[in-house]
Design a protein around this motif. Structure first.
Motif, PDB file in Angstrom:
ATOM      1  N   ARG A  80       0.813  -1.225   0.000  1.00 53.17           N
ATOM      2  CA  ARG A  80       0.000   0.000   0.000  1.00 53.17           C
ATOM      3  C   ARG A  80       0.845   1.273   0.000  1.00 53.17           C
ATOM      4  NH1 ARG A  80      -2.420  -3.118   3.666  1.00 53.17           N
ATOM      5  NH2 ARG A  80      -4.457  -3.984   3.169  1.00 53.17           N
ATOM      6  N   ARG A 118      -9.799   4.027  -5.721  1.00 56.92           N
ATOM      7  CA  ARG A 118     -10.345   3.152  -4.679  1.00 56.92           C
ATOM      8  C   ARG A 118     -11.153   1.979  -5.251  1.00 56.92           C
ATOM      9  NH1 ARG A 118      -8.372   1.430  -0.216  1.00 56.92           N
ATOM     10  NH2 ARG A 118      -9.547  -0.463  -0.515  1.00 56.92           N
ATOM     11  N   ASN A 161       0.251   4.453  -9.149  1.00 57.09           N
ATOM     12  CA  ASN A 161       1.089   4.309  -7.955  1.00 57.09           C
ATOM     13  C   ASN A 161       2.149   5.401  -7.932  1.00 57.09           C
ATOM     14  OD1 ASN A 161       1.239   0.642  -7.386  1.00 57.09           O
ATOM     15  ND2 ASN A 161      -0.204   2.169  -6.696  1.00 57.09           N
ATOM     16  N   GLU A 173       4.598  -7.106 -12.139  1.00 57.46           N
ATOM     17  CA  GLU A 173       4.190  -5.716 -12.386  1.00 57.46           C
ATOM     18  C   GLU A 173       5.087  -5.085 -13.441  1.00 57.46           C
ATOM     19  OE1 GLU A 173       3.498  -3.469  -8.814  1.00 57.46           O
ATOM     20  OE2 GLU A 173       2.665  -5.206  -7.755  1.00 57.46           O
ATOM     21  N   MET A 221       2.716   2.366  -2.019  1.00 56.53           N
ATOM     22  CA  MET A 221       2.803   2.942  -3.368  1.00 56.53           C
ATOM     23  C   MET A 221       1.559   3.754  -3.735  1.00 56.53           C
ATOM     24  SD  MET A 221       4.346  -0.346  -5.300  1.00 56.53           S
ATOM     25  CE  MET A 221       3.823  -1.608  -4.165  1.00 56.53           C
ATOM     26  N   GLN A 222       0.545   3.684  -2.880  1.00 58.54           N
ATOM     27  CA  GLN A 222      -0.727   4.327  -3.223  1.00 58.54           C
ATOM     28  C   GLN A 222      -0.735   5.805  -2.855  1.00 58.54           C
ATOM     29  OE1 GLN A 222      -3.507   1.757  -1.211  1.00 58.54           O
ATOM     30  NE2 GLN A 222      -2.790  -0.036  -2.352  1.00 58.54           N
TER      31      GLN A 222
HETATM   32  C1  LIG Z   1       1.524  -9.561  -4.180  1.00 59.66           C
HETATM   33  C2  LIG Z   1       0.800  -8.228  -4.035  1.00 59.66           C
HETATM   34  C3  LIG Z   1       1.284  -7.115  -4.714  1.00 59.66           C
HETATM   35  C4  LIG Z   1       0.641  -5.884  -4.608  1.00 59.66           C
HETATM   36  N1  LIG Z   1       1.128  -4.819  -5.306  1.00 59.66           N
HETATM   37  C5  LIG Z   1       0.513  -3.627  -5.213  1.00 59.66           C
HETATM   38  C6  LIG Z   1       1.009  -2.511  -5.940  1.00 59.66           C
HETATM   39  O1  LIG Z   1       1.995  -2.583  -6.675  1.00 59.66           O
HETATM   40  N2  LIG Z   1       0.357  -1.344  -5.826  1.00 59.66           N
HETATM   41  C7  LIG Z   1      -0.760  -1.195  -5.043  1.00 59.66           C
HETATM   42  O2  LIG Z   1      -1.296  -0.096  -4.987  1.00 59.66           O
HETATM   43  N3  LIG Z   1      -1.269  -2.239  -4.353  1.00 59.66           N
HETATM   44  C8  LIG Z   1      -0.659  -3.434  -4.424  1.00 59.66           C
HETATM   45  N4  LIG Z   1      -1.167  -4.517  -3.724  1.00 59.66           N
HETATM   46  C9  LIG Z   1      -2.471  -4.388  -3.041  1.00 59.66           C
HETATM   47  C10 LIG Z   1      -2.446  -3.897  -1.598  1.00 59.66           C
HETATM   48  O3  LIG Z   1      -1.508  -4.602  -0.833  1.00 59.66           O
HETATM   49  C11 LIG Z   1      -3.854  -4.124  -0.959  1.00 59.66           C
HETATM   50  O4  LIG Z   1      -4.145  -5.480  -0.989  1.00 59.66           O
HETATM   51  C12 LIG Z   1      -4.916  -3.296  -1.656  1.00 59.66           C
HETATM   52  O5  LIG Z   1      -4.712  -1.934  -1.301  1.00 59.66           O
HETATM   53  C13 LIG Z   1      -6.357  -3.704  -1.303  1.00 59.66           C
HETATM   54  O6  LIG Z   1      -6.522  -3.806   0.083  1.00 59.66           O
HETATM   55  P1  LIG Z   1      -7.190  -2.618   0.957  1.00 59.66           P
HETATM   56  O7  LIG Z   1      -8.571  -2.439   0.425  1.00 59.66           O
HETATM   57  O8  LIG Z   1      -7.143  -3.133   2.348  1.00 59.66           O
HETATM   58  O9  LIG Z   1      -6.339  -1.403   0.762  1.00 59.66           O
HETATM   59  C14 LIG Z   1      -0.523  -5.752  -3.791  1.00 59.66           C
HETATM   60  C15 LIG Z   1      -0.995  -6.881  -3.110  1.00 59.66           C
HETATM   61  C16 LIG Z   1      -0.345  -8.102  -3.218  1.00 59.66           C
HETATM   62  C17 LIG Z   1      -0.886  -9.302  -2.463  1.00 59.66           C
END
Ligand SMILES: Cc1cc2nc3c(=O)[nH]c(=O)nc-3n(C[C@H](O)[C@H](O)[C@H](O)COP(=O)(O)O)c2cc1C
Length: 153
Positions: A51, A60, A82, A113, A53-54
């Motif tokens: 997260r 959303r 990101n 990615e 990177m967000q």
């Molecule tokens: C292997 C993996 C890689 C991820 N890479 C990214 C990424 O590059 N950028 C990003 O914004 N979220 C990435 N995520 C997603 C976040 O970790 C998170 O799961 C997402 O924000 C949704 O969950 P939330 O609703 O609790 O925020 C990745 C998740 C996983 C499992």
């Protein structure tokens, strides 16, 4: 096995644990291309959530879709805005899949990615044709990634 081909892959690869609810998932391993993409050293990435990177323009609804796919143990393929460690913005094409152990239990997630840019104009054909890879072209994908169908619908 995965590390052997992933280490030097031009595609950014990150592996997390299987804890999908906040504060998880937690990064366990990232290759050099991933560290380069996000602007942090691989060692600094271990133990933190992707997260980081967000930011303001990270959509959303796409994150909700991502979260649903993780909770259901399904593949997520999509595009997210990101931010690198230095604050620069980019669009990442993300192909995230669950990794199961011999008993079929999900132990990790792996994401492939790459940076993409938005095509000019209004191409038809949905999300996939709306973006094109910046540096990592489909031709540059290793045979292992090709056989997994990474970045191909
Ligand atoms: C292997 C993996 C890689 C991820 N890479 C990214 C990424 O590059 N950028 C990003 O914004 N979220 C990435 N995520 C997603 C976040 O970790 C998170 O799961 C997402 O924000 C949704 O969950 P939330 O609703 O609790 O925020 C990745 C998740 C996983 C499992």
């Amino acid at each position: 096995m995965i590390r052997a081909f992933a280490h030097d892959s031009a595609v950014a690869i990150v592996i997390t644990d299987a804890a999908v609810a906040k504060p998880g998932p937690t990064i366990q391993w990232a290759n050099r291309a991933f560290a380069c993409l996000v602007g942090r050293s691989a060692a600094d990435l271990v133990g933190i959530s992707p997260r980081f990177m967000q930011g303001r323009e990270t959509r959303r609804p796409v994150l909700d879709h991502f979260a649903q796919a993780l909770a259901a143990g399904e593949r997520f393929h999509g595009y997210l805005t990101n931010y690198r460690a230095d604050g620069t913005k980019y669009v990442a094409e993300i192909d995230c899949r669950p990794l199961q152990n011999a008993e079929g239990r999900i132990e990790h997630f792996i994401a492939f990615e790459r940076e993409v840019t938005r095509r000019r104009g209004r191409p038809w054909g949905g999300m996939v044709s709306r973006f094109e890879p910046r540096e990592v072209s489909n031709e540059a994908l290793t045979p292992a990634l090709m056989s997994l169908g990474v970045f191909k619908i």
